[in-house]
Scaffold this active site. Structure first.
Site, PDB file in Angstrom:
ATOM      1  N   ASP A   1       3.082  -4.197   5.109  1.00 27.52           N
ATOM      2  CA  ASP A   1       1.921  -4.836   5.704  1.00 27.52           C
ATOM      3  C   ASP A   1       1.538  -5.994   4.786  1.00 27.52           C
ATOM      4  OD1 ASP A   1      -0.398  -5.250   7.292  1.00 27.52           O
ATOM      5  OD2 ASP A   1      -1.567  -4.025   5.910  1.00 27.52           O
TER       6      ASP A   1
ATOM      7  N   ASP B   1      -2.054  -7.982   4.787  1.00 33.64           N
ATOM      8  CA  ASP B   1      -3.449  -8.000   4.362  1.00 33.64           C
ATOM      9  C   ASP B   1      -3.835  -6.688   3.694  1.00 33.64           C
ATOM     10  OD1 ASP B   1      -4.976 -10.503   6.035  1.00 33.64           O
ATOM     11  OD2 ASP B   1      -3.041  -9.819   6.785  1.00 33.64           O
TER      12      ASP B   1
END
Length: 337
Positions: free
Chosen positions: A132, A134
């Site tokens: 991922d 963020d």
């Protein structure tokens, strides 16, 4: 099987510094009762514990493991990387089904990092890491920072709260939040993109993985311009993120193309793994949010990094504090010959 042994009573009374005098690095030691259980059926579970200051935690943890069920077979003190302190791994035969939850609870209550792993990926073999972006590869949530720049943070946060409460799915919440960003100038977005703060340890992690023939990718519910910037800095092989639309001068408040939600992240990982012709066991997925859980399940090893409490509870393993380089502990457990 290892030719070395150690009395369980010895390990259970020593701090980590004292144990360094008893346990050679990267060498498995059978416990004094191991001959009784070495041939027990069932695959081994490896339970790792690490921290920059373990003190008596190894001894205390060993005593807990003995009480939790399964058979303690052996222990190894090993080095994942020269910049990280040694970790300890315990081999357990016929581990209890509740072991993973018990290990996570011990970690939370005692401020150390622990995980229970079965057939974890190996650094020494080619693999795939999908991250991922963020709050995982970088320390911020890009959409929140764009909203701050445009003076609409509270409005975006209100939509986020609805999504967290289960009132909106990810795709709808993303579209509603992006709609609040209409009119924000691209030069502000570019300024933010140029100074993305990387998560501590991610550069070292990626460098070590690349040196060992791993492929690196981002699958993000965030936006392509920021993912491209992270790709450039970390020398990633692929990115998959959302297209944030603009008119050449400002954001227009829409996204186009396939929304990268939980299902799309998992699909991306599976497709890339097949393209690379890698076994599932040589893949790892990391993230902090609920929309990363499907991707973690699709991987050989899924790890919540600095994740929300519910995500840590559901993820196969977790890093709850400190550098992402600690993920190397999961990939470098010495093999029991």
């Amino acid at each position: 099987m290892p030719q070395h042994s150690i009395a369980f009573s010895t390990l259970a009374q020593q701090d980590d510094l004292s144990l360094s005098n008893h346990l050679n690095l990267n060498t498995w030691y059978d416990f004094d009762h191991a001959s009784l259980v070495a041939d027990a059926p069932g695959s081994l579970t490896y339970v790792v514990i690490f921290s920059f200051q373990l003190g008596m935690h190894v001894a205390n943890f060993a005593q807990q493991l003995e009480q939790w069920g399964g058979e303690l077979v052996g222990v190894v003190r090993y080095e994942a990387h020269a910049d990280l302190p040694p970790a300890f791994a315990f081999a357990i035969s016929n581990a209890d089904a509740q072991l993973n939850d018990q290990v996570k609870a011990y970690s939370a209550e005692n401020g150390v990092q622990c995980a229970a792993l079965v057939n974890p990926p190996k650094l020494s073999q080619a693999g795939l890491l999908v991250m991922d972006m963020d709050s995982t590869a970088i320390t911020i949530e890009c959409i929140d920072e764009i909203a701050r720049l445009g003076g609409v943070y509270d409005e975006v946060a209100a939509v986020t709260a609805q999504a967290m409460a289960g009132q909106l799915d990810f795709s709808e919440s993303l579209r509603q939040r992006v709609a609040k960003l209409v009119g924000i100038k691209l030069d502000l977005v570019d300024d933010l993109k140029s100074q993305l703060p990387l998560m501590p340890g991610v550069e070292q992690l990626c460098a070590v993985l690349r040196e060992n023939n791993w492929h690196l990718a981002i699958a993000s519910g965030g936006f392509i311009p920021f993912a491209k910037q992270v790709q450039s800095v970390l020398n990633l092989d692929k990115i998959h993120a959302n297209q944030l639309d603009d008119n050449g001068a400002a954001l227009v408040g829409t996204v186009s193309g396939q929304i990268v939600d939980a299902q799309e992240k998992a699909r991306f990982l599976a497709q890339y793994r097949e393209q690379l012709q890698l076994p599932k066991s040589q893949t790892m997925a990391i993230g902090d949010g609920a929309n990363d859980l499907l991707m973690m399940q699709e991987a050989g090893l899924g790890v919540a990094v600095h994740g929300k409490e519910k995500v840590v509870a559901q993820a196969p393993a977790a890093i709850t504090a400190g550098s992402l380089a600690q993920l190397l502990y999961f990939l470098t457990i010495p093999l029991r010959d």
